[in-house]
Design a protein around this motif. Structure first.
Motif, PDB file in Angstrom:
ATOM      1  N   ALA A  56       0.797  -1.231   0.000  1.00  9.81           N
ATOM      2  CA  ALA A  56       0.000   0.000   0.000  1.00  9.81           C
ATOM      3  C   ALA A  56       0.834   1.289   0.000  1.00  9.81           C
ATOM      4  CB  ALA A  56      -0.965  -0.003   1.192  1.00  9.81           C
ATOM      5  N   PRO A  57       1.917   1.391   0.783  1.00 12.36           N
ATOM      6  CA  PRO A  57       2.713   2.625   0.741  1.00 12.36           C
ATOM      7  C   PRO A  57       3.292   2.911  -0.643  1.00 12.36           C
ATOM      8  CG  PRO A  57       3.229   1.384   2.717  1.00 12.36           C
ATOM      9  CD  PRO A  57       2.376   0.492   1.863  1.00 12.36           C
ATOM     10  N   ASN A  58       3.700   1.853  -1.361  1.00 18.12           N
ATOM     11  CA  ASN A  58       4.248   2.037  -2.709  1.00 18.12           C
ATOM     12  C   ASN A  58       3.176   2.510  -3.685  1.00 18.12           C
ATOM     13  OD1 ASN A  58       6.769   1.138  -1.876  1.00 18.12           O
ATOM     14  ND2 ASN A  58       6.367  -0.976  -2.464  1.00 18.12           N
ATOM     15  N   LYS A  59       2.007   1.913  -3.590  1.00 18.31           N
ATOM     16  CA  LYS A  59       0.905   2.301  -4.467  1.00 18.31           C
ATOM     17  C   LYS A  59       0.541   3.762  -4.260  1.00 18.31           C
ATOM     18  CE  LYS A  59      -3.914   1.139  -5.547  1.00 18.31           C
ATOM     19  NZ  LYS A  59      -5.060   0.254  -5.221  1.00 18.31           N
ATOM     20  N   ASP A  60       0.434   4.169  -3.001  1.00 19.03           N
ATOM     21  CA  ASP A  60       0.113   5.563  -2.705  1.00 19.03           C
ATOM     22  C   ASP A  60       1.202   6.498  -3.207  1.00 19.03           C
ATOM     23  OD1 ASP A  60      -1.352   7.767  -1.105  1.00 19.03           O
ATOM     24  OD2 ASP A  60       0.699   7.816  -0.305  1.00 19.03           O
ATOM     25  N   LEU A  62       2.881  10.760  -6.752  1.00 21.26           N
ATOM     26  CA  LEU A  62       3.895  11.176  -7.721  1.00 21.26           C
ATOM     27  C   LEU A  62       3.251  11.612  -9.032  1.00 21.26           C
ATOM     28  CD1 LEU A  62       6.936  11.349  -8.424  1.00 21.26           C
ATOM     29  CD2 LEU A  62       6.835   8.923  -9.007  1.00 21.26           C
ATOM     30  N   LYS A  63       2.320  10.802  -9.514  1.00 22.54           N
ATOM     31  CA  LYS A  63       1.692  11.093 -10.813  1.00 22.54           C
ATOM     32  C   LYS A  63       0.804  12.331 -10.758  1.00 22.54           C
ATOM     33  CE  LYS A  63       0.320   9.968 -15.069  1.00 22.54           C
ATOM     34  NZ  LYS A  63      -0.727  10.935 -15.350  1.00 22.54           N
ATOM     35  N   LYS A  64       0.026  12.455  -9.686  1.00 17.05           N
ATOM     36  CA  LYS A  64      -0.954  13.537  -9.614  1.00 17.05           C
ATOM     37  C   LYS A  64      -0.353  14.886  -9.249  1.00 17.05           C
ATOM     38  CE  LYS A  64      -5.080  10.793  -8.564  1.00 17.05           C
ATOM     39  NZ  LYS A  64      -6.187  10.549  -7.576  1.00 17.05           N
ATOM     40  N   GLU A  65       0.608  14.909  -8.335  1.00 15.27           N
ATOM     41  CA  GLU A  65       1.073  16.195  -7.808  1.00 15.27           C
ATOM     42  C   GLU A  65       2.552  16.488  -8.022  1.00 15.27           C
ATOM     43  OE1 GLU A  65      -0.316  17.229  -3.866  1.00 15.27           O
ATOM     44  OE2 GLU A  65      -1.853  15.671  -3.946  1.00 15.27           O
ATOM     45  N   ILE A  66       3.397  15.489  -7.826  1.00 15.44           N
ATOM     46  CA  ILE A  66       4.840  15.750  -7.865  1.00 15.44           C
ATOM     47  C   ILE A  66       5.377  15.830  -9.280  1.00 15.44           C
ATOM     48  CG2 ILE A  66       7.099  14.900  -7.121  1.00 15.44           C
ATOM     49  CD1 ILE A  66       5.611  13.462  -4.811  1.00 15.44           C
ATOM     50  N   TRP A  67       5.028  14.859 -10.115  1.00 17.96           N
ATOM     51  CA  TRP A  67       5.577  14.815 -11.470  1.00 17.96           C
ATOM     52  C   TRP A  67       5.199  16.041 -12.315  1.00 17.96           C
ATOM     53  CZ3 TRP A  67       9.620  13.048 -13.468  1.00 17.96           C
ATOM     54  CH2 TRP A  67       9.779  12.916 -14.846  1.00 17.96           C
ATOM     55  N   PRO A  68       3.962  16.539 -12.241  1.00 18.82           N
ATOM     56  CA  PRO A  68       3.649  17.755 -13.005  1.00 18.82           C
ATOM     57  C   PRO A  68       4.547  18.934 -12.629  1.00 18.82           C
ATOM     58  CG  PRO A  68       1.624  16.704 -12.308  1.00 18.82           C
ATOM     59  CD  PRO A  68       2.746  15.987 -11.614  1.00 18.82           C
ATOM     60  N   LEU A  69       4.931  19.049 -11.352  1.00 17.15           N
ATOM     61  CA  LEU A  69       5.817  20.127 -10.918  1.00 17.15           C
ATOM     62  C   LEU A  69       7.223  19.937 -11.477  1.00 17.15           C
ATOM     63  CD1 LEU A  69       4.720  20.434  -7.166  1.00 17.15           C
ATOM     64  CD2 LEU A  69       4.136  21.976  -9.058  1.00 17.15           C
ATOM     65  N   ILE A  70       7.665  18.681 -11.545  1.00 14.33           N
ATOM     66  CA  ILE A  70       8.996  18.397 -12.102  1.00 14.33           C
ATOM     67  C   ILE A  70       9.007  18.670 -13.602  1.00 14.33           C
ATOM     68  CG2 ILE A  70      10.665  16.546 -12.576  1.00 14.33           C
ATOM     69  CD1 ILE A  70       9.840  15.266  -9.914  1.00 14.33           C
ATOM     70  N   ARG A  71       7.982  18.218 -14.295  1.00 13.56           N
ATOM     71  CA  ARG A  71       7.925  18.401 -15.753  1.00 13.56           C
ATOM     72  C   ARG A  71       7.797  19.867 -16.141  1.00 13.56           C
ATOM     73  NH1 ARG A  71       8.418  14.790 -20.250  1.00 13.56           N
ATOM     74  NH2 ARG A  71       6.434  15.475 -21.099  1.00 13.56           N
ATOM     75  N   LYS A  72       7.215  20.645 -15.253  1.00 19.68           N
ATOM     76  CA  LYS A  72       7.097  22.081 -15.527  1.00 19.68           C
ATOM     77  C   LYS A  72       8.472  22.721 -15.638  1.00 19.68           C
ATOM     78  CE  LYS A  72       4.656  26.220 -13.920  1.00 19.68           C
ATOM     79  NZ  LYS A  72       3.754  26.782 -12.872  1.00 19.68           N
ATOM     80  N   PRO A  74      -0.928  -2.821  -9.761  1.00 19.31           N
ATOM     81  CA  PRO A  74      -2.377  -2.903 -10.010  1.00 19.31           C
ATOM     82  C   PRO A  74      -2.757  -2.160 -11.287  1.00 19.31           C
ATOM     83  CG  PRO A  74      -1.929  -1.285  -8.308  1.00 19.31           C
ATOM     84  CD  PRO A  74      -0.623  -1.963  -8.604  1.00 19.31           C
ATOM     85  N   GLU A  75      -3.948  -2.431 -11.790  1.00 11.30           N
ATOM     86  CA  GLU A  75      -4.426  -1.811 -13.026  1.00 11.30           C
ATOM     87  C   GLU A  75      -4.436  -0.295 -12.917  1.00 11.30           C
ATOM     88  OE1 GLU A  75      -5.478  -1.795 -16.927  1.00 11.30           O
ATOM     89  OE2 GLU A  75      -4.891  -3.528 -15.713  1.00 11.30           O
ATOM     90  N   GLN A  76      -4.758   0.229 -11.751  1.00 15.62           N
ATOM     91  CA  GLN A  76      -4.783   1.677 -11.552  1.00 15.62           C
ATOM     92  C   GLN A  76      -3.437   2.316 -11.867  1.00 15.62           C
ATOM     93  OE1 GLN A  76      -5.601   2.851  -7.518  1.00 15.62           O
ATOM     94  NE2 GLN A  76      -5.888   4.999  -8.018  1.00 15.62           N
ATOM     95  N   ILE A  77      -2.346   1.627 -11.509  1.00 13.21           N
ATOM     96  CA  ILE A  77      -0.999   2.125 -11.793  1.00 13.21           C
ATOM     97  C   ILE A  77      -0.651   1.913 -13.265  1.00 13.21           C
ATOM     98  CG2 ILE A  77       1.446   1.944 -11.217  1.00 13.21           C
ATOM     99  CD1 ILE A  77      -0.270   3.101  -8.968  1.00 13.21           C
ATOM    100  N   LEU A  78      -0.978   0.761 -13.797  1.00 16.16           N
ATOM    101  CA  LEU A  78      -0.654   0.463 -15.196  1.00 16.16           C
ATOM    102  C   LEU A  78      -1.299   1.476 -16.143  1.00 16.16           C
ATOM    103  CD1 LEU A  78      -1.083  -3.440 -15.188  1.00 16.16           C
ATOM    104  CD2 LEU A  78       1.062  -2.137 -15.140  1.00 16.16           C
ATOM    105  N   GLN A  79      -2.501   1.936 -15.799  1.00 18.54           N
ATOM    106  CA  GLN A  79      -3.197   2.897 -16.643  1.00 18.54           C
ATOM    107  C   GLN A  79      -2.593   4.300 -16.592  1.00 18.54           C
ATOM    108  OE1 GLN A  79      -7.383   2.765 -15.676  1.00 18.54           O
ATOM    109  NE2 GLN A  79      -7.661   0.705 -16.503  1.00 18.54           N
ATOM    110  N   MET A  80      -1.654   4.523 -15.703  1.00 23.40           N
ATOM    111  CA  MET A  80      -0.999   5.832 -15.611  1.00 23.40           C
ATOM    112  C   MET A  80       0.081   6.011 -16.679  1.00 23.40           C
ATOM    113  SD  MET A  80      -0.525   6.357 -11.513  1.00 23.40           S
ATOM    114  CE  MET A  80      -1.945   6.491 -10.411  1.00 23.40           C
TER     115      MET A  80
END
Length: 412
Positions: A209-213, A218-228, A243-249
């Motif tokens: 669970a900690p890895n999934k979170d 990372l995808k929702k908040e951190i990575w957009p700031l880095i890519r900016k 999980p599928e939720q991660i694969l779809q990212m």
């Protein structure tokens, strides 16, 4: 000491290429094989493609079932010198059976990490409230896990922080605990310089669970700031059982590449420039940070991610940050500044050298085992709480298990 017969009751079959827990278990197996021990590994779990081929090491394997008195007969016919429980859940299920049918065996609990600590932190995170020691103490999982520690002769603790928590907050006697971090041995890995490294990396088993979170954050908040700030930057997400939720990212246009399981974590880690481990809850000593140290790859993580190391080591090999903004800023600096990156890498080398004391750690562990076996009755006599809890378990869990077994037979 004569060659010891050892039974390891695994929560799952070891998966060293997908989990730090699997790496830890394989380390323990290799340690006991070095002592010429005869090892049997048993588990109620199903094997999968990631399960390690224990037969290649000469380790016997046995499938066992919950609530099955057949296990009692096995112990009676195959007496063991040591029984190791992989996490408190296996001690709850099988500890009383070992105590009843093989009482002379040394009972060792390998906690992996304090599950109650991780559980309390996860609950607090989901509720949006601060984690407190009091909440941890009041958690029913904590009471169950601590009861397992008391019922066992020795409990292996991987994190220095968790050792302090148990001894200072709960006053558990040191005789019942043994600090056993990863068994690291110094080895030379060919360095890949700053200029030849590409991408960020984030790695972790998807069932955890900690890895999934961490990946979701990372995808929702951190990575957009880095890519900016780094529009061409790429990150590769590795891990088994994603999980599928991660694969779809997976989104190449955003530089977010979900690659799944990697046969060798250290090989993909040593090619990356910066390791990101934005863990918002969890416990233990993080295998991904150890791998980054071994690969000479600087990391950005949180205080929870780094707490398994002693306090003075927290800021070595990268940066500790707590918010999406500060994590992104630290990541960009390490990725962009060769000077900052080289300094972090140099500090990481020093830290890894301090941690690479496998021979000393193994010697201390074997000494603990020898001394406890030689003074087992005295050791148990001084642990009244453990004896009391064992008696309670015999009177409750035992008969519940027998009732379930009888009910299952009736249904059949």
């Amino acid at each position: 000491m004569k060659a010891l017969n050892i039974l390891i009751i695994g929560f799952v079959w070891p998966e060293p290429t997908t989990t730090a827990a699997g790496q830890r278990m394989l380390e323990l197996i290799h340690f006991f094989l070095k002592q010429d021990c005869n090892i049997t590994f048993a588990s109620t779990a199903k094997k999968n493609t990631f399960s390690y081929p224990l037969d290649s090491l000469g380790v016997a394997q046995k499938e066992i079932s919950l609530n099955d008195s057949g296990f009692d007969l096995y112990l009676s016919d195959n007496k063991k010198d040591i029984v190791i429980f992989d996490r408190y859940l296996t001690e709850e299920q099988f500890g009383w059976r070992v105590a009843e049918n093989n009482p002379e065996a040394l009972r060792i609990l390998d906690t992996e990490d304090l599950h109650s600590l991780r559980n309390t932190r996860e609950n607090a995170f989901k509720k949006g409230v601060p984690f407190t020691i009091e909440n941890w103490k009041n958690n029913s999982v904590t009471k169950r896990e601590i009861a397992s520690i008391y019922r066992s002769d020795v409990s292996l603790i991987i994190s220095s922080y968790e050792m302090q928590l148990l001894t200072k907050e709960l006053n558990i006697n040191n005789s019942l605990l043994h600090h056993l971090p990863f068994l690291l041995k110094a080895k030379k890995v060919k360095k890949i310089p700053f200029e030849e490294r590409e991408e960020f990396i984030c790695i972790g088993n998807g069932n955890h669970a900690p890895n999934k979170d961490a990946v979701i954050w990372l995808k929702k908040e951190i990575w957009p700031l880095i890519r900016k700030q780094l529009p061409e930057a790429m990150i590769s997400i590795y891990g088994g059982h994603l999980p599928e939720q991660i694969l779809q990212m997976h989104n190449p246009n955003q530089g977010f590449l979900v690659k799944g399981w990697a046969p060798s974590a250290i090989e993909v880690m040593r090619k990356a420039r910066v390791n990101l481990a934005p863990l918002r809850f969890g416990a233990g000593l993080k295998g991904k940070l150890i791998t980054a140290l071994q690969a000479n790859t600087p990391s950005v993580t949180t205080a929870i991610g780094a707490e398994g190391f002693s306090t003075k080591h927290l800021e070595l090999n990268g940066t500790i940050a707590e918010t999406a903004k500060t994590i992104a800023a630290a990541a960009v600096e390490l990725y962009s500044s060769k000077e900052a990156w080289n300094k972090a890498q140099e500090k990481g080398e020093k830290l890894l050298k301090k941690l690479s004391n496998k021979e000393k750690t193994e010697k201390e562990f074997f000494k603990k085992i020898e001394e406890t076996i030689q003074n087992l009755q005295e050791h148990r006599s001084s642990n009244f709480i453990g004896a009391m809890l064992q008696q309670h378990t015999m009177a409750s869990t035992k008969y519940m298990s027998k009732w379930i077994e009888a009910k299952n037979k009736k249904i059949e």
